[in-house]
Design a protein around this motif. Structure first.
Motif, PDB file in Angstrom:
ATOM      1  N   MET A 173       0.810  -1.215   0.000  1.00 38.62           N
ATOM      2  CA  MET A 173       0.000   0.000   0.000  1.00 38.62           C
ATOM      3  C   MET A 173       0.847   1.269   0.000  1.00 38.62           C
ATOM      4  O   MET A 173       0.360   2.351   0.343  1.00 38.62           O
ATOM      5  CB  MET A 173      -0.954  -0.002   1.202  1.00 38.62           C
ATOM      6  N   ASN A 174       2.101   1.147  -0.413  1.00 44.46           N
ATOM      7  CA  ASN A 174       2.949   2.332  -0.560  1.00 44.46           C
ATOM      8  C   ASN A 174       3.961   2.103  -1.681  1.00 44.46           C
ATOM      9  O   ASN A 174       5.168   2.187  -1.482  1.00 44.46           O
ATOM     10  CB  ASN A 174       3.666   2.649   0.749  1.00 44.46           C
ATOM     11  N   LEU A 175       3.437   1.806  -2.873  1.00 48.86           N
ATOM     12  CA  LEU A 175       4.278   1.539  -4.039  1.00 48.86           C
ATOM     13  C   LEU A 175       4.012   2.591  -5.116  1.00 48.86           C
ATOM     14  O   LEU A 175       2.861   2.969  -5.351  1.00 48.86           O
ATOM     15  CB  LEU A 175       3.990   0.150  -4.615  1.00 48.86           C
ATOM     16  N   THR A 176       5.061   3.037  -5.774  1.00 49.65           N
ATOM     17  CA  THR A 176       4.921   4.007  -6.855  1.00 49.65           C
ATOM     18  C   THR A 176       4.586   3.297  -8.165  1.00 49.65           C
ATOM     19  O   THR A 176       5.214   2.297  -8.516  1.00 49.65           O
ATOM     20  CB  THR A 176       6.206   4.822  -7.030  1.00 49.65           C
ATOM     21  N   LEU A 177       3.591   3.819  -8.871  1.00 47.18           N
ATOM     22  CA  LEU A 177       3.216   3.329 -10.188  1.00 47.18           C
ATOM     23  C   LEU A 177       3.583   4.383 -11.224  1.00 47.18           C
ATOM     24  O   LEU A 177       3.357   5.585 -11.005  1.00 47.18           O
ATOM     25  CB  LEU A 177       1.705   3.064 -10.282  1.00 47.18           C
ATOM     26  N   ARG A 178       4.117   3.946 -12.360  1.00 49.93           N
ATOM     27  CA  ARG A 178       4.445   4.874 -13.442  1.00 49.93           C
ATOM     28  C   ARG A 178       4.107   4.246 -14.792  1.00 49.93           C
ATOM     29  O   ARG A 178       4.217   3.034 -14.959  1.00 49.93           O
ATOM     30  CB  ARG A 178       5.932   5.243 -13.430  1.00 49.93           C
ATOM     31  N   THR A 179       3.756   5.107 -15.737  1.00 55.62           N
ATOM     32  CA  THR A 179       3.550   4.676 -17.118  1.00 55.62           C
ATOM     33  C   THR A 179       4.353   5.589 -18.034  1.00 55.62           C
ATOM     34  O   THR A 179       4.390   6.805 -17.844  1.00 55.62           O
ATOM     35  CB  THR A 179       2.063   4.729 -17.513  1.00 55.62           C
ATOM     36  N   TYR A 180       4.986   4.970 -19.028  1.00 55.66           N
ATOM     37  CA  TYR A 180       5.754   5.687 -20.036  1.00 55.66           C
ATOM     38  C   TYR A 180       5.202   5.341 -21.417  1.00 55.66           C
ATOM     39  O   TYR A 180       4.970   4.163 -21.721  1.00 55.66           O
ATOM     40  CB  TYR A 180       7.230   5.295 -19.987  1.00 55.66           C
ATOM     41  N   VAL A 181       4.971   6.344 -22.243  1.00 57.05           N
ATOM     42  CA  VAL A 181       4.567   6.128 -23.625  1.00 57.05           C
ATOM     43  C   VAL A 181       5.697   6.622 -24.513  1.00 57.05           C
ATOM     44  O   VAL A 181       6.059   7.801 -24.474  1.00 57.05           O
ATOM     45  CB  VAL A 181       3.251   6.864 -23.954  1.00 57.05           C
ATOM     46  N   ASN A 182       6.280   5.697 -25.253  1.00 59.98           N
ATOM     47  CA  ASN A 182       7.430   6.011 -26.110  1.00 59.98           C
ATOM     48  C   ASN A 182       8.538   6.712 -25.329  1.00 59.98           C
ATOM     49  O   ASN A 182       9.162   7.658 -25.801  1.00 59.98           O
ATOM     50  CB  ASN A 182       6.990   6.859 -27.305  1.00 59.98           C
ATOM     51  N   GLY A 183       8.757   6.241 -24.103  1.00 57.29           N
ATOM     52  CA  GLY A 183       9.834   6.758 -23.269  1.00 57.29           C
ATOM     53  C   GLY A 183       9.490   7.972 -22.444  1.00 57.29           C
ATOM     54  O   GLY A 183      10.290   8.380 -21.584  1.00 57.29           O
ATOM     55  N   GLN A 184       8.322   8.566 -22.647  1.00 59.78           N
ATOM     56  CA  GLN A 184       7.925   9.768 -21.906  1.00 59.78           C
ATOM     57  C   GLN A 184       7.017   9.390 -20.743  1.00 59.78           C
ATOM     58  O   GLN A 184       6.024   8.678 -20.912  1.00 59.78           O
ATOM     59  CB  GLN A 184       7.194  10.734 -22.823  1.00 59.78           C
ATOM     60  N   LEU A 185       7.352   9.889 -19.548  1.00 61.95           N
ATOM     61  CA  LEU A 185       6.523   9.641 -18.373  1.00 61.95           C
ATOM     62  C   LEU A 185       5.183  10.355 -18.524  1.00 61.95           C
ATOM     63  O   LEU A 185       5.128  11.564 -18.683  1.00 61.95           O
ATOM     64  CB  LEU A 185       7.245  10.140 -17.117  1.00 61.95           C
ATOM     65  N   THR A 186       4.085   9.588 -18.460  1.00 64.86           N
ATOM     66  CA  THR A 186       2.751  10.169 -18.637  1.00 64.86           C
ATOM     67  C   THR A 186       1.836   9.929 -17.445  1.00 64.86           C
ATOM     68  O   THR A 186       0.774  10.553 -17.352  1.00 64.86           O
ATOM     69  CB  THR A 186       2.075   9.591 -19.896  1.00 64.86           C
ATOM     70  N   GLN A 187       2.203   9.029 -16.549  1.00 66.45           N
ATOM     71  CA  GLN A 187       1.367   8.718 -15.389  1.00 66.45           C
ATOM     72  C   GLN A 187       2.258   8.382 -14.201  1.00 66.45           C
ATOM     73  O   GLN A 187       3.235   7.649 -14.345  1.00 66.45           O
ATOM     74  CB  GLN A 187       0.446   7.536 -15.695  1.00 66.45           C
ATOM     75  N   GLU A 188       1.920   8.917 -13.050  1.00 68.50           N
ATOM     76  CA  GLU A 188       2.649   8.587 -11.828  1.00 68.50           C
ATOM     77  C   GLU A 188       1.706   8.708 -10.645  1.00 68.50           C
ATOM     78  O   GLU A 188       0.952   9.672 -10.527  1.00 68.50           O
ATOM     79  CB  GLU A 188       3.852   9.502 -11.639  1.00 68.50           C
ATOM     80  N   GLY A 189       1.725   7.715  -9.780  1.00 69.03           N
ATOM     81  CA  GLY A 189       0.872   7.731  -8.603  1.00 69.03           C
ATOM     82  C   GLY A 189       1.394   6.741  -7.578  1.00 69.03           C
ATOM     83  O   GLY A 189       2.468   6.163  -7.732  1.00 69.03           O
ATOM     84  N   SER A 190       0.621   6.537  -6.528  1.00 68.06           N
ATOM     85  CA  SER A 190       1.026   5.631  -5.460  1.00 68.06           C
ATOM     86  C   SER A 190      -0.165   4.806  -4.999  1.00 68.06           C
ATOM     87  O   SER A 190      -1.297   5.313  -4.927  1.00 68.06           O
ATOM     88  CB  SER A 190       1.593   6.414  -4.271  1.00 68.06           C
ATOM     89  N   THR A 191       0.099   3.546  -4.664  1.00 74.64           N
ATOM     90  CA  THR A 191      -0.968   2.683  -4.162  1.00 74.64           C
ATOM     91  C   THR A 191      -1.538   3.187  -2.837  1.00 74.64           C
ATOM     92  O   THR A 191      -2.636   2.777  -2.450  1.00 74.64           O
ATOM     93  CB  THR A 191      -0.469   1.237  -3.991  1.00 74.64           C
ATOM     94  N   LYS A 192      -0.817   4.053  -2.158  1.00 75.16           N
ATOM     95  CA  LYS A 192      -1.334   4.597  -0.892  1.00 75.16           C
ATOM     96  C   LYS A 192      -2.586   5.433  -1.106  1.00 75.16           C
ATOM     97  O   LYS A 192      -3.322   5.713  -0.162  1.00 75.16           O
ATOM     98  CB  LYS A 192      -0.266   5.420  -0.176  1.00 75.16           C
ATOM     99  N   ASP A 193      -2.852   5.835  -2.362  1.00 70.31           N
ATOM    100  CA  ASP A 193      -3.989   6.684  -2.673  1.00 70.31           C
ATOM    101  C   ASP A 193      -5.222   5.908  -3.117  1.00 70.31           C
ATOM    102  O   ASP A 193      -6.204   6.514  -3.578  1.00 70.31           O
ATOM    103  CB  ASP A 193      -3.601   7.705  -3.750  1.00 70.31           C
ATOM    104  N   MET A 194      -5.196   4.580  -2.990  1.00 63.19           N
ATOM    105  CA  MET A 194      -6.400   3.804  -3.308  1.00 63.19           C
ATOM    106  C   MET A 194      -7.553   4.223  -2.405  1.00 63.19           C
ATOM    107  O   MET A 194      -7.357   4.483  -1.216  1.00 63.19           O
ATOM    108  CB  MET A 194      -6.149   2.306  -3.110  1.00 63.19           C
ATOM    109  N   VAL A 195      -8.738   4.265  -2.955  1.00 60.63           N
ATOM    110  CA  VAL A 195      -9.931   4.532  -2.161  1.00 60.63           C
ATOM    111  C   VAL A 195     -10.199   3.350  -1.229  1.00 60.63           C
ATOM    112  O   VAL A 195     -10.454   3.524  -0.034  1.00 60.63           O
ATOM    113  CB  VAL A 195     -11.148   4.790  -3.070  1.00 60.63           C
ATOM    114  N   PHE A 196     -10.143   2.145  -1.778  1.00 62.10           N
ATOM    115  CA  PHE A 196     -10.337   0.913  -1.009  1.00 62.10           C
ATOM    116  C   PHE A 196      -9.040   0.112  -1.077  1.00 62.10           C
ATOM    117  O   PHE A 196      -8.620  -0.297  -2.159  1.00 62.10           O
ATOM    118  CB  PHE A 196     -11.501   0.098  -1.569  1.00 62.10           C
ATOM    119  N   ASP A 197      -8.400  -0.090   0.086  1.00 63.46           N
ATOM    120  CA  ASP A 197      -7.106  -0.761   0.089  1.00 63.46           C
ATOM    121  C   ASP A 197      -7.268  -2.269  -0.065  1.00 63.46           C
ATOM    122  O   ASP A 197      -8.388  -2.819  -0.091  1.00 63.46           O
ATOM    123  CB  ASP A 197      -6.296  -0.391   1.324  1.00 63.46           C
ATOM    124  N   ILE A 198      -6.149  -2.957  -0.176  1.00 64.42           N
ATOM    125  CA  ILE A 198      -6.156  -4.389  -0.458  1.00 64.42           C
ATOM    126  C   ILE A 198      -6.873  -5.195   0.624  1.00 64.42           C
ATOM    127  O   ILE A 198      -7.725  -6.041   0.303  1.00 64.42           O
ATOM    128  CB  ILE A 198      -4.717  -4.892  -0.684  1.00 64.42           C
TER     129      ILE A 198
END
Length: 250
Positions: free
Chosen positions: A168-193
């Motif tokens: 519940m404290n992991l960083t998530l990232r998405t890259y499209v063609n090498g460019q960072l387009t999304q970044e967040g953390s599992t700590k921000d889930m509305v409903f945790d695991i």
């Protein structure tokens, strides 16, 4: 330990990670480009969460839900690491969704939150694409949005639960063609695991191998044919995927 399923020289193998490479059951070491990657799990049931990050709900002009918005997905959707996802020819907005995936380790029924982690085998990554053109209701994603063939890359590895100190404290990232387009953390889930496992197991049985896709943070952007999309989660790995044309459309 990191585990995966691959095809090598015409045979399917269950393998482990070894110093950044793949270790076959006979001890042979190969690189990730020498194999065909399969989905690392074969679940009976695939659960997925809608709007489980408040910031993602906001970017879609919705409020965070008061109860989990859960829908089911078919095995046809799953695709291995370095696979190709088909973009429908008539789509105008098809976006990725980087998601932490919970892999259930044993039968779970009426599990309480404080015991939930005892029922988890491990974690992996999913990129659960959505074609917004087909959306009828944000709160009940229809089949054409979330159950399309090849539209849920998953993997490459399942990481043992014991190796992830705090999911519940992991960083998530998405890259499209090498460019960072999304970044967040599992700590921000509305409903945790733990909440999700308690909630789901309160009215149905979860079986070993079942998976729960836990939602995505804000930052969803359109993807095009030819794009390379990399979704990564801290401590778990990087899932690589390419967008190709679906010449036949529907």
């Amino acid at each position: 330990m990191k585990r995966a399923r691959i095809v090598y020289k015409g045979a399917v193998h269950c393998v482990v990670e070894h110093e950044g490479k793949i270790k076959l059951p006979d001890g042979q070491i190969v690189s990730e480009h020498e194999v065909e990657w399969l989905p690392p799990v074969t679940p009976k049931t695939i659960f997925a969460l809608g709007l489980n990050y408040a910031d993602h709900a906001t970017e879609l002009d919705f409020k965070a839900p008061s109860e989990p918005l859960v829908f089911l997905k078919g095995m046809n959707t799953l695709l291995g690491h370095r696979g190709q996802t088909k973009r429908p020819s008539d789509a105008t907005f098809m976006h990725y969704e980087c998601e932490l995936v919970v892999v259930i380790g044993k039968k779970a029924r009426h599990v309480k939150k404080d015991e939930a982690y005892e029922y988890i085998e491990g974690y992996t990554i999913a990129n659960d694409y959505a074609i917004r053109d087909y959306l009828e209701n944000y709160y009940r994603p229809n089949l054409r949005v979330k159950n399309r063939d090849t539209c849920t890359p998953i993997g490459p590895w399942v990481v043992d639960a014991a190796d992830i100190e705090n999911p519940m404290n992991l960083t998530l990232r998405t890259y499209v063609n090498g460019q960072l387009t999304q970044e967040g953390s599992t700590k921000d889930m509305v409903f945790d695991i733990p909440f999700l496992i308690e909630y789901l197991s309160s009215f149905m049985t979860l079986n070993a191998g079942d998976i729960i896709l836990t939602g995505t943070p804000k930052g969803a952007v359109d993807t095009k044919v030819g794009d390379e999309v990399i979704t990564e989660i801290e401590g778990i790995g990087r899932l690589v995927n390419a967008i190709v044309s679906d010449v036949g459309g529907e």
